[in-house]
Design a protein around this motif. Structure first.
Motif, short mmCIF file in Angstrom:
data_model
loop_
_atom_site.label_atom_id
_atom_site.label_comp_id
_atom_site.label_asym_id
_atom_site.label_seq_id
_atom_site.Cartn_x
_atom_site.Cartn_y
_atom_site.Cartn_z
N ALA A 115 -17.52 34.66 -35.00
CA ALA A 115 -16.85 33.47 -34.48
C ALA A 115 -16.15 32.83 -35.66
O ALA A 115 -16.80 32.39 -36.61
N VAL A 116 -14.82 32.81 -35.63
CA VAL A 116 -14.06 32.43 -36.83
C VAL A 116 -13.95 30.92 -36.98
O VAL A 116 -13.42 30.22 -36.11
N LEU A 117 -14.45 30.44 -38.11
CA LEU A 117 -14.31 29.03 -38.48
C LEU A 117 -13.18 28.94 -39.49
O LEU A 117 -13.28 29.50 -40.58
N ASN A 118 -12.11 28.26 -39.13
CA ASN A 118 -10.99 28.09 -40.07
C ASN A 118 -10.67 26.60 -40.16
O ASN A 118 -10.01 26.04 -39.27
N ILE A 119 -11.13 25.98 -41.23
CA ILE A 119 -10.91 24.52 -41.35
C ILE A 119 -9.53 24.19 -41.91
O ILE A 119 -9.17 23.02 -41.96
N LEU A 120 -8.78 25.22 -42.34
CA LEU A 120 -7.43 24.93 -42.84
C LEU A 120 -6.61 24.32 -41.70
O LEU A 120 -6.46 24.93 -40.64
N GLY A 121 -6.12 23.12 -41.90
CA GLY A 121 -5.33 22.44 -40.88
C GLY A 121 -6.15 21.64 -39.89
O GLY A 121 -5.60 20.89 -39.09
N ASP A 122 -7.49 21.80 -39.92
CA ASP A 122 -8.34 21.04 -38.99
C ASP A 122 -8.98 19.87 -39.73
O ASP A 122 -10.15 19.90 -40.12
N THR A 123 -8.17 18.82 -39.93
CA THR A 123 -8.61 17.67 -40.73
C THR A 123 -9.84 17.00 -40.12
O THR A 123 -10.77 16.62 -40.84
N GLU A 124 -9.85 16.89 -38.79
CA GLU A 124 -10.95 16.18 -38.12
C GLU A 124 -12.29 16.88 -38.36
O GLU A 124 -13.30 16.24 -38.72
N LEU A 125 -12.30 18.20 -38.22
CA LEU A 125 -13.54 18.95 -38.43
C LEU A 125 -13.96 18.92 -39.90
O LEU A 125 -15.14 18.75 -40.23
N CYS A 126 -12.98 19.04 -40.77
CA CYS A 126 -13.27 19.04 -42.21
C CYS A 126 -13.87 17.69 -42.63
O CYS A 126 -14.84 17.63 -43.39
N GLU A 127 -13.29 16.62 -42.10
CA GLU A 127 -13.79 15.28 -42.43
C GLU A 127 -15.21 15.08 -41.89
O GLU A 127 -16.07 14.50 -42.57
N ALA A 128 -15.46 15.57 -40.68
CA ALA A 128 -16.81 15.42 -40.09
C ALA A 128 -17.83 16.19 -40.93
O ALA A 128 -18.94 15.70 -41.20
N ALA A 129 -17.45 17.38 -41.37
CA ALA A 129 -18.37 18.18 -42.20
C ALA A 129 -18.61 17.50 -43.54
O ALA A 129 -19.75 17.45 -44.03
N ALA A 130 -17.54 16.97 -44.13
CA ALA A 130 -17.69 16.32 -45.44
C ALA A 130 -18.54 15.05 -45.32
O ALA A 130 -19.35 14.76 -46.21
N ASP A 131 -18.38 14.31 -44.22
CA ASP A 131 -19.22 13.12 -44.01
C ASP A 131 -20.70 13.51 -44.03
O ASP A 131 -21.52 12.89 -44.71
N ALA A 132 -21.03 14.55 -43.27
CA ALA A 132 -22.45 14.95 -43.14
C ALA A 132 -22.97 15.55 -44.45
O ALA A 132 -24.08 15.21 -44.91
N LEU A 133 -22.20 16.43 -45.08
CA LEU A 133 -22.71 17.09 -46.29
C LEU A 133 -22.80 16.11 -47.46
O LEU A 133 -23.72 16.20 -48.29
N SER A 134 -21.85 15.18 -47.55
CA SER A 134 -21.87 14.26 -48.70
C SER A 134 -23.13 13.39 -48.66
O SER A 134 -23.70 13.06 -49.71
#
Ligand code: PRP
Ligand code: ADE
Length: 191
Positions: free
Chosen positions: A33-52
């Motif tokens: 299942a391909v996860l490509n966060i390039l261009g997906d600002t919303e998903l990238c921001e959500a992941a960064a919120d949780a990981l930070s």
């Protein structure tokens, strides 16, 4: 005879963000299942919120990631944690000077790739603690190449942070911060 996908997509939720990841065959027997966060600002921001938030518990001076898909995650984490980020490049350029290199074979690429640690980044990391960042950890090959470069650069790995582990769950010497797990999808033989 043709090998067919068991389903079209796999649902992933990170915080309040949900995505249907498309399945893609990486060999005649296996799809991911391909996860490509390039261009997906919303998903990238959500992941960064949780990981930070999880990174708050760790002592380190820099984030280290591998080109290419996880670069926006490292950038978003850098903004939140106020730590610099280092990108291990996949092509050597002369401005990288006396770079260190290590070989990797990721599940998506299927052929060897080289990671380079730039001379200026070697200086930044020598004798310091770092967090390794990747969007997905699957076979662990990319992580192993990152680890080998950190050993050569004399950097200590304080933790490993990823959006998703995939397939077999990795057993690491360092704390592993991850937000979700992706299954692998064996392909069904259809006549
Ligand atoms: O655990 P592994 O099997 O090594 O797989 C994980 C790596 O695979 C992907 O990178 P990819 O090689 O597709 O490179 P890209 O980001 O440049 O597309 C992903 O971004 C990880 O870095
Ligand atoms: N499921 C996946 N999506 C994107 N990149 C990957 N690298 C390894 N597994 C991956």
């Amino acid at each position: 005879m043709q090998n067919s996908l068991p389903q079209e997509s796999h649902s992933l939720r990170i915080g309040a963000v949900q995505r249907d990841l498309p399945l893609f065959a990486v060999s005649p027997e296996l799809a991911i299942a391909v996860l490509n966060i390039l261009g997906d600002t919303e998903l990238c921001e959500a992941a960064a919120d949780a990981l930070s938030k999880e990174l708050d518990a760790h002592e380190y001076v820099a984030l280290v990631t591998a080109e290419a898909k996880s670069i926006p995650l490292a950038y978003a984490l850098s903004l939140r944690t106020q730590k610099p980020y280092v990108v291990l490049r996949k092509t050597y350029k002369s401005y990288m000077g006396d770079a260190l290199q290590a070989s990797t074979l990721s599940i998506t690429t299927g052929k060897p790739q080289t990671l380079y640690l730039d001379a200026k980044d070697r200086k930044l990391l020598a004798g310091r603690s770092v967090v390794l960042v990747d969007d997905v950890i699957s076979t662990g090959s990319t992580l192993e190449a990152m680890r080998a470069l950190m050993v050569e650069a004399r950097a200590r790995i304080a933790a490993v942070a990823t959006i998703c582990t995939e397939g077999e769950r990795p057993q690491l010497a360092e704390p592993l911060l991850s937000l979700a797990h992706l299954p692998l999808f064996p392909l069904q033989t259809a006549s």
